[in-house]
Write a protein that holds these residues in place. Structure first.
Motif, short mmCIF file in Angstrom:
data_model
loop_
_atom_site.label_atom_id
_atom_site.label_comp_id
_atom_site.label_asym_id
_atom_site.label_seq_id
_atom_site.Cartn_x
_atom_site.Cartn_y
_atom_site.Cartn_z
N HIS A 78 55.59 -5.68 -11.86
CA HIS A 78 54.29 -5.58 -12.81
C HIS A 78 54.35 -4.54 -13.67
O HIS A 78 54.03 -4.85 -14.87
CB HIS A 78 53.24 -5.30 -11.68
N ALA A 79 55.10 -3.27 -13.42
CA ALA A 79 55.10 -2.30 -14.63
C ALA A 79 56.05 -2.96 -15.83
O ALA A 79 55.59 -2.56 -16.88
CB ALA A 79 55.68 -1.00 -13.85
N GLU A 80 57.02 -3.55 -15.44
CA GLU A 80 57.84 -4.18 -16.50
C GLU A 80 57.11 -5.21 -17.31
O GLU A 80 57.22 -5.50 -18.65
CB GLU A 80 58.99 -4.70 -15.88
N ALA A 81 56.26 -6.07 -16.64
CA ALA A 81 55.61 -7.03 -17.11
C ALA A 81 54.17 -6.35 -18.30
O ALA A 81 54.37 -6.74 -19.52
CB ALA A 81 54.74 -7.73 -16.23
N ARG A 82 53.97 -5.33 -17.86
CA ARG A 82 52.87 -4.88 -18.68
C ARG A 82 53.60 -4.03 -19.85
O ARG A 82 52.98 -3.94 -20.92
CB ARG A 82 52.11 -3.56 -17.92
N VAL A 83 54.87 -3.60 -19.64
CA VAL A 83 55.35 -2.90 -20.91
C VAL A 83 55.75 -3.74 -21.82
O VAL A 83 55.78 -3.73 -23.19
CB VAL A 83 56.84 -2.19 -20.13
N LEU A 84 56.40 -5.13 -21.37
CA LEU A 84 56.88 -6.16 -22.17
C LEU A 84 55.32 -6.47 -23.13
O LEU A 84 55.48 -6.63 -24.41
CB LEU A 84 57.19 -7.23 -21.58
N ILE A 85 54.25 -6.73 -22.49
CA ILE A 85 52.93 -7.17 -23.09
C ILE A 85 52.88 -5.98 -24.15
O ILE A 85 52.48 -6.27 -25.38
CB ILE A 85 52.01 -7.18 -22.26
N ALA A 86 52.86 -4.68 -23.82
CA ALA A 86 52.42 -3.68 -24.81
C ALA A 86 53.48 -3.74 -25.91
O ALA A 86 52.90 -3.28 -27.06
CB ALA A 86 52.41 -2.32 -24.09
N GLU A 87 54.84 -3.96 -25.77
CA GLU A 87 55.56 -3.65 -26.69
C GLU A 87 55.39 -4.93 -27.90
O GLU A 87 55.80 -4.94 -29.11
CB GLU A 87 57.09 -4.04 -26.18
N HIS A 88 54.62 -5.96 -27.47
CA HIS A 88 54.58 -7.03 -28.37
C HIS A 88 53.16 -7.54 -28.61
O HIS A 88 52.88 -8.61 -29.27
CB HIS A 88 55.40 -8.36 -27.75
N ALA A 89 52.13 -6.61 -28.18
CA ALA A 89 50.85 -6.98 -28.37
C ALA A 89 50.41 -7.09 -29.97
O ALA A 89 49.52 -8.05 -30.41
CB ALA A 89 49.96 -5.82 -27.78
N HIS A 90 51.11 -6.40 -30.84
CA HIS A 90 50.92 -6.61 -32.27
C HIS A 90 51.34 -7.78 -32.66
O HIS A 90 50.61 -8.54 -33.72
CB HIS A 90 51.64 -5.63 -33.07
N ARG A 91 52.08 -8.75 -32.27
CA ARG A 91 52.46 -9.91 -32.25
C ARG A 91 52.00 -10.97 -32.05
O ARG A 91 51.89 -12.28 -32.35
CB ARG A 91 53.90 -10.14 -32.07
N LEU A 92 50.58 -10.83 -31.13
CA LEU A 92 50.16 -11.93 -30.48
C LEU A 92 48.60 -11.94 -31.30
O LEU A 92 47.97 -11.31 -31.89
CB LEU A 92 49.71 -11.42 -29.00
N ASP A 93 48.19 -13.43 -30.98
CA ASP A 93 46.86 -13.54 -31.40
C ASP A 93 45.71 -12.84 -30.52
O ASP A 93 46.06 -12.30 -29.62
CB ASP A 93 46.29 -15.20 -31.01
N ASP A 94 44.65 -12.52 -31.54
CA ASP A 94 43.68 -11.41 -30.53
C ASP A 94 43.27 -12.10 -29.19
O ASP A 94 42.77 -13.50 -29.32
CB ASP A 94 42.49 -11.46 -31.68
N GLY A 95 43.08 -11.29 -28.23
CA GLY A 95 42.67 -11.54 -26.89
C GLY A 95 43.73 -11.99 -25.97
O GLY A 95 43.73 -11.79 -24.86
N LEU A 96 45.03 -12.24 -26.62
CA LEU A 96 46.03 -12.74 -25.62
C LEU A 96 46.68 -11.62 -24.96
O LEU A 96 47.11 -11.85 -23.76
CB LEU A 96 46.97 -13.54 -26.43
N ALA A 97 47.05 -10.46 -25.83
CA ALA A 97 47.37 -9.46 -24.91
C ALA A 97 46.44 -8.77 -23.74
O ALA A 97 46.99 -8.52 -22.64
CB ALA A 97 47.80 -8.31 -25.79
N ASP A 98 45.19 -8.82 -23.94
CA ASP A 98 44.25 -8.52 -22.91
C ASP A 98 44.37 -9.40 -21.78
O ASP A 98 44.26 -9.10 -20.65
CB ASP A 98 42.77 -8.42 -23.64
N LEU A 99 44.30 -10.65 -22.07
CA LEU A 99 44.52 -11.56 -21.21
C LEU A 99 45.77 -11.50 -20.42
O LEU A 99 45.59 -11.68 -19.13
CB LEU A 99 44.37 -12.88 -21.88
#
Length: 462
Positions: A292-313
């Protein structure tokens, strides 16, 4: 710009570019399907009228089939036909209806039976690219994806043999696809907004490719059919997709090498223009392996590349997996607050609210989901389950009856069986038996109804 005089039906298999084609037509002002519901596997929206999809589902269910199991013979009622003709005559924002749903390929006889005139534009994609997309987003095996492609595109080939209309090859480069769509529209919308149409095609949202074909039963026949539909000039536009890196993520996680899996995931993300295409399946793999921690790291690293709302989802999905419902709710509320929020965020929010013990809010949110869901019986059945868990037995029974009424016939058996279990618990074994007998007729493959009937036999027949 002059819109089409008649509605436009877009024909094409799932994951074949039907949403892209419909989006181009809508952007050009040719026709309209109304609001485009967005999912994380379709960030710009499906452009599918909810009534249209529900109608196709109803016709398939009436014919003892569904989109994963095409019926042997298509049947429909007068009410189905009346709804069909009403949809064909619909004006949306002053424009003719844009009717796009891949299920239409399986209900073509039904639509061809209408006397309301309409235009048809079809789109086709290499079967292996479609199967890989289904595997990535839906977890379907490649073999099943190929078989499903054949069921749909055989219907397209048979229909086109009788009714000549243009077929766009989605494997072609961007400029060729745009030119093909403009040419297809020329007879009924010669002065469409070509610039807006072209802008609606986004290269980075086209994922998966037909390269490096494995040995698959039926693939050769499917490719031959694809080439027949696409025309003699069919030549796959092979868009690189990091299949190897994502496969390595799964392998390393199976081995327990989480750090190595993270590096492969980063490499996959670094090779695609649309981060969501690699991030969503990668996060699912990490969550499945409790990384789970690694999954959240990956999301945080690429949040700026995602459509609004997808990182939070995505963060919320991980947080729910570790049972942090309060934090998940905060992320989902943020995901739902963006314009045109992803449907998955709206669907997941009531579950997170329930897990956070905010029961009244959860019920209100689930009611909203039921009003817009393609399959409303699912959220309605969830509401019934929650009422039963909360001790509201009378309410639960009524809500499950509502869910049964909203469900297609082949899905009612399991809902009736659940209601029968509750009826037995309430001491009403006679009504329970009636429900179970109905369940067996509606869904004979669902064995639980027979098991419950056998278990309750001594109560029903003392």
């Amino acid at each position: 710009m002059t819109a089409a005089r008649h509605p436009i039906i877009v024909l094409g298999m799932h994951r074949s570019g039907t949403s892209c084609l419909a989006g181009m037509l809508a952007a050009a002002g040719v026709a309209s399907a109304g609001d485009a519901v967005r999912n994380w596997d379709n960030a710009r929206g499906h452009h599918e009228m909810l009534e249209l999809v529900r109608l196709n589902e109803a016709v398939l269910a009436h014919s003892a089939g569904h989109w994963l199991a095409p019926p042997a013979e298509l049947r429909w009622t007068d009410d189905h036909a009346a709804m069909r003709d009403r949809l064909l005559a619909t004006q949306v924002a002053g424009r003719p209806a844009l009717l796009k749903d891949p299920r239409t390929l399986l209900t073509l006889a039904f639509w061809r039976a209408s006397r309301v005139p309409y235009h048809v534009i079809a789109i086709v994609r290499h079967p292996l690219a479609v199967a890989r997309s289904l595997e990535s987003w839906r977890g379907m095996s490649l073999g099943d994806g190929i078989a499903l492609w054949m069921a749909h595109d055989r219907a397209l080939a048979a229909d086109r043999a009788c009714h000549d209309y243009p077929v766009v090859d989605f494997e072609q480069p961007r400029a060729s696809v745009i030119a093909a769509v403009v040419a297809a529209c020329a007879p009924f919308a010669p002065d469409l907004d070509e610039r807006a149409l072209a802008a609606a095609y986004e290269d980075q949202l086209v994922h998966h490719d037909p390269g490096d074909a494995p040995e698959l039963a039926g693939l050769a026949d499917a490719v031959a059919l694809y080439r027949g539909l696409a025309g003699a000039g069919a030549a796959p536009n092979r868009i690189a997709f990091p299949r190897g890196e994502l496969a390595a993520v799964a392998t390393r996680l199976d081995e327990g090498a989480v750090a190595a899996a993270l590096e492969h995931a980063r490499a996959a993300l670094g090779s695609v223009a649309d981060a969501a295409a690699a991030l969503v399946p990668a996060v699912a793999l990490f969550v499945r392996h409790r990384a789970h921690a690694e999954a959240r790291v990956l999301i945080a690293e690429h949040a700026h590349r995602l459509d609004d709302g997808l990182a939070d989802l995505l963060h919320a999905k991980v947080l729910l997996a570790i049972h942090d419902a309060d934090a998940a709710v905060r992320h989902l509320e943020a995901a739902c607050a963006v314009p045109r929020a992803f449907f998955q965020a709206r669907h997941l929010l009531p579950h997170a609210l329930r897990a956070a013990h905010r029961h009244a809010e959860a019920r209100d949110a689930m009611q909203r989901v039921a009003s817009e869901a393609l399959y409303p019986h699912r959220p309605l059945a969830t509401l019934a389950e929650w009422s039963w868990l909360d001790g509201d037995r009378v309410v639960a029974l009524a809500q499950m009856q509502h869910a049964i009424a909203a469900a297609p016939p082949h899905r009612r058996g399991r809902l009736r069986t659940r209601r029968a279990e509750w009826l037995i618990a309430c001491g009403d074994s006679i009504t329970a038996r009636t429900e179970l007998e109905l369940a067996q007729r509606e869904d004979p493959g669902y064995t639980r109804s027979r098991e419950v009937l056998a278990l309750g036999q001594n109560v029903v027949d003392p």
